[in-house]
Design a protein around this motif. Sequence first.
Motif, PDB file in Angstrom:
ATOM      1  N   LYS A 406       0.842  -1.198   0.000  1.00 32.70           N
ATOM      2  CA  LYS A 406       0.000   0.000   0.000  1.00 32.70           C
ATOM      3  C   LYS A 406       0.879   1.250   0.000  1.00 32.70           C
ATOM      4  N   ALA A 407       0.381   2.286  -0.683  1.00 31.31           N
ATOM      5  CA  ALA A 407       1.145   3.532  -0.744  1.00 31.31           C
ATOM      6  C   ALA A 407       0.400   4.620   0.004  1.00 31.31           C
ATOM      7  N   ARG A 408       1.165   5.505   0.632  1.00 28.87           N
ATOM      8  CA  ARG A 408       0.552   6.698   1.213  1.00 28.87           C
ATOM      9  C   ARG A 408       1.574   7.819   1.208  1.00 28.87           C
ATOM     10  N   LYS A 409       1.050   9.029   1.269  1.00 28.69           N
ATOM     11  CA  LYS A 409       1.925  10.190   1.317  1.00 28.69           C
ATOM     12  C   LYS A 409       2.312  10.420   2.769  1.00 28.69           C
ATOM     13  N   ILE A 410       3.593  10.629   3.035  1.00 27.06           N
ATOM     14  CA  ILE A 410       4.008  10.944   4.404  1.00 27.06           C
ATOM     15  C   ILE A 410       4.634  12.332   4.429  1.00 27.06           C
ATOM     16  N   GLU A 411       5.061  12.761   5.615  1.00 24.40           N
ATOM     17  CA  GLU A 411       5.452  14.176   5.717  1.00 24.40           C
ATOM     18  C   GLU A 411       6.630  14.492   4.786  1.00 24.40           C
ATOM     19  N   PRO A 412       6.571  15.662   4.157  1.00 22.79           N
ATOM     20  CA  PRO A 412       7.571  16.009   3.138  1.00 22.79           C
ATOM     21  C   PRO A 412       8.939  16.319   3.734  1.00 22.79           C
TER      22      PRO A 412
END
Length: 533
Positions: A406-412
């Motif tokens: 699974k993919a998710r956006k994490i803190e930049p």
Amino acid sequence: MTAVRQEGGIVLIDAGMAFPDEEMPGIDLVLPDFSYLRDHRDELRGIVLTHGHEDHVGALPYLLREFADVPVYGTRLTLGLVRPKLAEFGIKRADLREVKAGDTIDVSNFGLEFINVNHSIPDAVAIALRTAAGIVVFSGDYKVDLTPIEGAPMDLSRYAALGEEGVLAYFGDSTNSERPGYVPSERVVGETFNEVFETAQGRIIVASFASHIHRISQVVEAAKQHGRLVGVTGRSMIRNVQIARELGYLDLPQEMYVDQRDVNQIPDSDIVILTTGSQGEPMAALSRIAAGTHRTIEAGPGDVVIISATPVPGNERGVSRTINSLMKRGAEVLYTPLRAVHVSGHAAREEQKLVLSLLKPRYLVPVHGEFRHLRHHAETGVGMGIPRENIFVLENGDRMEFRDGKARKIEPVPAGMFLVDAGTVADTSESIMRERQQLSEEGMFIVVARINAQTGDLLGPPDVISRGFVDPQAQNGLVDESIGVVTNTLQRTASSHVTDWGELKKAIRKDLSGFLSQKTRKRPIILPLIVEV
Ligand SMILES: [Zn+2]
Ligand SMILES: [Zn+2]
């Protein structure tokens, strides 16, 4: 520049730079922020280059200054173009490792596969990266050319095989995602060249990107067929032609090659001249030919100039200026879309669909292009049946995590731009950019006032010098009036016994700027200098 990190290390895909836009006066180039890499210095295992364009390799010398020992993987031409740049930077012991399309190698616990793609430079590859989380494919810059000038068509069979195996994520070139259909083959340009060479009586001058070896090669082929010699001008053109000849990417025999100093010894009908300047860059050879300031090369009636490129956004004005100047000199100028003298090196929408249908990625990450291009690529993905929540349109510094499929956006991470000004890297300083912009658009006023250190009294009228502000005639009157304004200001401050320099300067700036903006609607930079006597 994309960093892929897993337990065992980081590999970096490309290390490009950008050219400054009009809002960055005086800046030579723009680099990515390396601070994430500095924070993970010990994890960097390799830098992998997809092809030799500046927006993919331009930051490499700056990167290697800090990470000298990290191996750099690239194809023969890519490394061939990189080498002299590193030498220019005094980097002598870079660990450059040559690969070719079809190779598979291991870098730490990443498996890398290099896949042949077509692009506006030879030896371009896509990269399939085998990670613990799955296969991630980076398209690099690509188009699907089934009749390329040199080498094989893009290796779609490898894409199909990877698709069967299962691709976790695809990072795909989005440059032409707004363009419907297919991009024509590079060969189309060669056909136009032949038509032009067939009828041209005078000199032919062809401007293109110096890295577009296929294009250059087509010019050379047309020259061979029509009995013309090939002159070369422009620093990067001369250098790239030499590199491409040495590495065997360009078949230009020595007896056909004419040094730019000798072009005038060859009759106009017997020579074609390759030049830089297809982007209207003011200092490039074609711009100098257009302006009549090139040391040896002129263009005039009977000559044909081919602009074999389209302007990169932001360069339209410069290119147009060049075309106008050449036409005023009497030369015929050919450019797209009026003649098919250029085709793009980036896949259009149907090619993007073809790739998506072969790779069948679970996740799509559109890359390379303006935000709107990424968005359109995303829509193409949706149209191909990729669930919207599986498409990630990212901005610089954004971070994605793949875990358990699974993919998710994490803190930049920090990802500001770093501007290079005359060779030194500076942090993006907005105030400096603003000041330069103001200087170039609004001009500058310098006020020199001599005052008595004790009393703050003005000793004689102040001097006012202006630069780059309205036309000189109108300027004289304004300068006289400005002297009056500053005199009033300083008489007022003296009568209220202000002797603090900062206060005096502030008062001068405020009054003069108010006066000038009311008179001219401009806000020049005002520099008060106070001389105490
Ligand atoms: Zn690119
Ligand atoms: Zn490219």
